[in-house]
Design an enzyme around this catalytic site. Structure first.
Site, PDB file in Angstrom:
ATOM      1  N   SER A 164      55.327  66.842 -67.074  1.00  0.00           N
ATOM      2  CA  SER A 164      56.597  67.371 -67.097  1.00  0.00           C
ATOM      3  C   SER A 164      57.492  66.277 -66.294  1.00  0.00           C
ATOM      4  O   SER A 164      58.448  66.835 -65.543  1.00  0.00           O
ATOM      5  CB  SER A 164      56.538  68.562 -66.252  1.00  0.00           C
ATOM      6  N   ASN A 171      55.466  60.209 -75.317  1.00  0.00           N
ATOM      7  CA  ASN A 171      54.419  60.758 -76.098  1.00  0.00           C
ATOM      8  C   ASN A 171      55.160  61.822 -76.942  1.00  0.00           C
ATOM      9  O   ASN A 171      55.409  62.825 -76.665  1.00  0.00           O
ATOM     10  CB  ASN A 171      53.453  61.281 -75.313  1.00  0.00           C
ATOM     11  N   GLU A 227      47.434  62.332 -65.808  1.00  0.00           N
ATOM     12  CA  GLU A 227      48.229  63.228 -66.120  1.00  0.00           C
ATOM     13  C   GLU A 227      47.582  64.773 -65.898  1.00  0.00           C
ATOM     14  O   GLU A 227      46.550  64.929 -66.373  1.00  0.00           O
ATOM     15  CB  GLU A 227      48.331  63.399 -67.638  1.00  0.00           C
ATOM     16  N   GLU A 274      44.956  66.988 -74.276  1.00  0.00           N
ATOM     17  CA  GLU A 274      45.002  67.831 -75.525  1.00  0.00           C
ATOM     18  C   GLU A 274      43.942  67.576 -76.526  1.00  0.00           C
ATOM     19  O   GLU A 274      43.432  68.514 -77.092  1.00  0.00           O
ATOM     20  CB  GLU A 274      46.498  67.804 -76.182  1.00  0.00           C
ATOM     21  N   HIS A 308      43.872  61.537 -74.322  1.00  0.00           N
ATOM     22  CA  HIS A 308      44.818  62.730 -73.692  1.00  0.00           C
ATOM     23  C   HIS A 308      44.141  63.768 -73.865  1.00  0.00           C
ATOM     24  O   HIS A 308      43.324  64.283 -74.486  1.00  0.00           O
ATOM     25  CB  HIS A 308      46.010  62.633 -74.889  1.00  0.00           C
ATOM     26  N   LYS A 352      54.294  63.391 -79.263  1.00  0.00           N
ATOM     27  CA  LYS A 352      52.904  64.625 -79.730  1.00  0.00           C
ATOM     28  C   LYS A 352      53.197  65.050 -81.187  1.00  0.00           C
ATOM     29  O   LYS A 352      53.606  64.019 -82.030  1.00  0.00           O
ATOM     30  CB  LYS A 352      53.048  65.800 -78.851  1.00  0.00           C
ATOM     31  N   GLY A 412      53.518  69.900 -70.145  1.00  0.00           N
ATOM     32  CA  GLY A 412      54.257  71.005 -70.697  1.00  0.00           C
ATOM     33  C   GLY A 412      54.550  72.333 -70.071  1.00  0.00           C
ATOM     34  O   GLY A 412      55.016  72.864 -70.709  1.00  0.00           O
TER      35      GLY A 412
END
Ligand code: PGA
Length: 251
Positions: free
Chosen positions: A212, A9, A167, A97, A95, A11, A173
């Site tokens: 991560s 991904n 996730e 985010e 996702h 991003k 991250g």
């Protein structure tokens, strides 16, 4: 046996020039034949990546799609049918985010999931708990709720043409990876939730871990019985690191 998948991904990263470099790096990787490898560039770079990876066994997916499958008057959005026309085969939905920073709730996620499938794309449904939810002991109920939103609206059978990515939000991250045991517990719970409706389907659906993932941590994570590969963010921007993660998923 489930065929592992490793997905990168990217991003909101990349320029035309850096994407050229990343494509070059990917084409030089020796990728395992028994792993499905995919990358998810920004919408801007999808066409460049599709063209750049012709002949390489790497699928290309989008990071998002509109809730409506067909093109139309919806400024700024990208329809799943347009992604399909571009030769994308996958799309991320839900996702964290987008859930947390852009306010996407389960209802929107479900509509995107359905739009993707109606255009022949495989949705990769992302689920996961925040740190606060984990500390409050709510991990399994939060994740079950995110999966149930899709099952309740669309039926369990849709997971025959989808991938799930667990996730944990606190691991994305941050450099904090869930331990293999922490991840396995959630993956097993998701599979059990699906198995309660359809045992064979549950046995076949791929559940990826994201948060991560690095080459050093990948093999141990992917060695867990219910972890079928990874959704890789930061480390997927480095072709050598990403290639090593893909190889860690192979046999
Ligand atoms: P990360 O991102 O590997 O940088 O933690 C994973 C993701 O958000 O998909």
């Amino acid at each position: 046996m489930r065929r592992p998948m490793v997905a990168g991904n990217w991003k909101m990263h990349g320029t035309r020039a850096s994407v050229v470099t990343l494509i070059e790096g990917l084409t030089q990787q020796v990728l395992p034949a028994d792993v499905d490898v995919a990358v998810f560039p920004s919408a801007l770079h999808l066409a460049q990546v599709v063209d750049g990876l012709v002949g390489k066994a790497v699928a290309v997916g989008a990071q998002d799609c509109a809730t409506q499958a067909e093109q139309g008057a919806l400024t700024g959005e990208v329809a799943a049918s347009q992604l399909q026309d571009l030769q994308c085969s996958l799309v991320l939905v839900g996702h964290s985010e987008r859930r947390s920073l852009l306010g996407e709730g389960d209802e929107v996620v479900v509509r995107k999931f359905a739009a993707a499938q109606s255009s022949g794309l495989q949705p990769v449904l992302c689920v996961g708990e925040t740190l606060g939810q984990r500390q409050a002991g709510q991990t399994l109920s939060v994740v079950a709720g995110q999966v149930a939103a899709v099952i309740d609206a669309l039926g369990v059978a849709v997971f025959a043409r989808a991938v799930i990515a667990y996730e944990p939000v606190w691991a994305i991250g941050t450099g904090l990876t869930a331990t293999p045991e922490q991840a396995q517990e959630v993956h097993a719970a998701i599979r059990a939730q699906l198995a309660a409706k359809d045992a064979q389907l549950a046995n076949e659906v791929r559940i990826l871990y994201g948060g991560s993932v690095k080459a050093v941590s990948a093999a141990e994570l992917f060695g867990m019985p219910d972890i079928d590969g990874g959704l890789v963010g930061g480390a997927s921007l480095n072709a050598d690191e990403f290639g090593a993660i893909c190889r860690a998923a192979g046999n």
